[in-house]
Write a protein that holds these residues in place. Structure first.
Motif, short mmCIF file in Angstrom:
data_model
loop_
_atom_site.label_atom_id
_atom_site.label_comp_id
_atom_site.label_asym_id
_atom_site.label_seq_id
_atom_site.Cartn_x
_atom_site.Cartn_y
_atom_site.Cartn_z
N PHE A 1 0.83 -1.20 0.00
CA PHE A 1 0.00 0.00 0.00
C PHE A 1 0.87 1.26 0.00
O PHE A 1 0.63 2.18 -0.77
CB PHE A 1 -0.94 -0.01 1.21
CG PHE A 1 -1.79 1.22 1.31
CD1 PHE A 1 -2.85 1.42 0.43
CD2 PHE A 1 -1.52 2.20 2.25
CE1 PHE A 1 -3.63 2.56 0.51
CE2 PHE A 1 -2.29 3.35 2.33
CZ PHE A 1 -3.36 3.53 1.46
N VAL A 2 1.88 1.30 0.85
CA VAL A 2 2.78 2.46 0.92
C VAL A 2 3.51 2.63 -0.41
O VAL A 2 3.66 3.75 -0.92
CB VAL A 2 3.76 2.31 2.10
CG1 VAL A 2 4.86 3.35 2.04
CG2 VAL A 2 3.00 2.41 3.43
N THR A 3 3.96 1.53 -1.01
CA THR A 3 4.63 1.59 -2.31
C THR A 3 3.68 2.14 -3.38
O THR A 3 4.07 2.97 -4.21
CB THR A 3 5.15 0.20 -2.72
OG1 THR A 3 6.03 -0.28 -1.71
CG2 THR A 3 5.87 0.24 -4.05
N ALA A 4 2.45 1.69 -3.37
CA ALA A 4 1.47 2.16 -4.36
C ALA A 4 1.20 3.66 -4.20
O ALA A 4 1.19 4.41 -5.17
CB ALA A 4 0.16 1.37 -4.22
N LEU B 1 4.62 8.99 -9.99
CA LEU B 1 5.17 8.57 -11.28
C LEU B 1 4.09 8.45 -12.36
O LEU B 1 4.42 8.30 -13.53
CB LEU B 1 5.88 7.22 -11.12
CG LEU B 1 6.99 7.18 -10.07
CD1 LEU B 1 7.53 5.76 -9.93
CD2 LEU B 1 8.10 8.15 -10.45
N VAL B 2 2.83 8.51 -11.96
CA VAL B 2 1.73 8.39 -12.92
C VAL B 2 1.49 9.75 -13.56
O VAL B 2 1.44 10.77 -12.88
CB VAL B 2 0.44 7.89 -12.22
CG1 VAL B 2 -0.72 7.84 -13.18
CG2 VAL B 2 0.68 6.53 -11.59
#
Length: 184
Positions: A20-23, A29-30
């Motif tokens: 979740f933290v990575t997402a 970056l999106v």
């Protein structure tokens, strides 16, 4: 799988939190664009002359615009509409109502790279004063709801003099931004 997840519940929770933290961290970056850029090869070259301009004057300006396009190797075809915009040939297109001071050239380029080269050349020529009699714009097709200009203001009210005063104040604030175009 459920038995394994229950036996290693601490690890499963930690991995879930890490994912979740990575997402959330990856959102930066999106690309920040709700509607993607069109992949159509057409460009719209719009000319707006002052209100009340005769259609013959608009036609002469449109012919000057066509001369800017003639012989360009990146262009397949172009079609000019004087006194109105092109018919709606694509759902995302917002047709321009009849107006004698408006002209539009729909340019079909050879490919997407050609579209960008033509757009850049036209914008440079227009910035250098190629069509000083008209307010011009070169634009791609836009997906999503039609937008005339990226920023538009409409000042309304019962007192026309007060509305004019407020509009002048808004114009003065916008004129401070060198990237904005302020109509005369």
């Amino acid at each position: 799988m459920i038995e394994l997840a229950l036996r290693w519940r601490g690890t499963v929770v930690a991995v879930t939190v890490l994912l979740f933290v990575t997402a959330v961290g990856s959102f930066g970056l999106v690309q920040q664009q709700f509607f993607p850029t069109s992949t159509r090869t057409e460009l719209f070259f719009e000319l707006r002359l002052p209100e009340g301009t005769a259609i013959g004057v608009t036609d002469a300006a449109a012919r000057k615009a066509e001369q800017m396009l003639a012989g360009d190797p990146d262009i397949d075809t172009y079609t000019t509409y004087v006194g109105q915009g092109s018919p709606r040939f694509w759902l995302g297109l917002n047709p321009v109502l009849p107006n004698p001071n408006f002209a539009q050239v729909v340019i079909v380029t050879k490919d997407l790279d050609a579209r960008e080269r033509v757009k850049a050349r036209l914008e440079r020529a227009l910035a250098a004063g190629a069509l000083p009699e008209a307010r011009t714009r070169v634009d791609r097709f836009n997906f999503g709801p039609p937008v005339g200009f990226p920023v538009q203001f409409r000042i309304v009210g019962p007192d026309p003099m007060k509305v004019r005063t407020i509009a002048d104040q808004v114009r003065a604030v916008m004129a401070q931004n060198p990237r904005s175009w302020i109509p005369t």
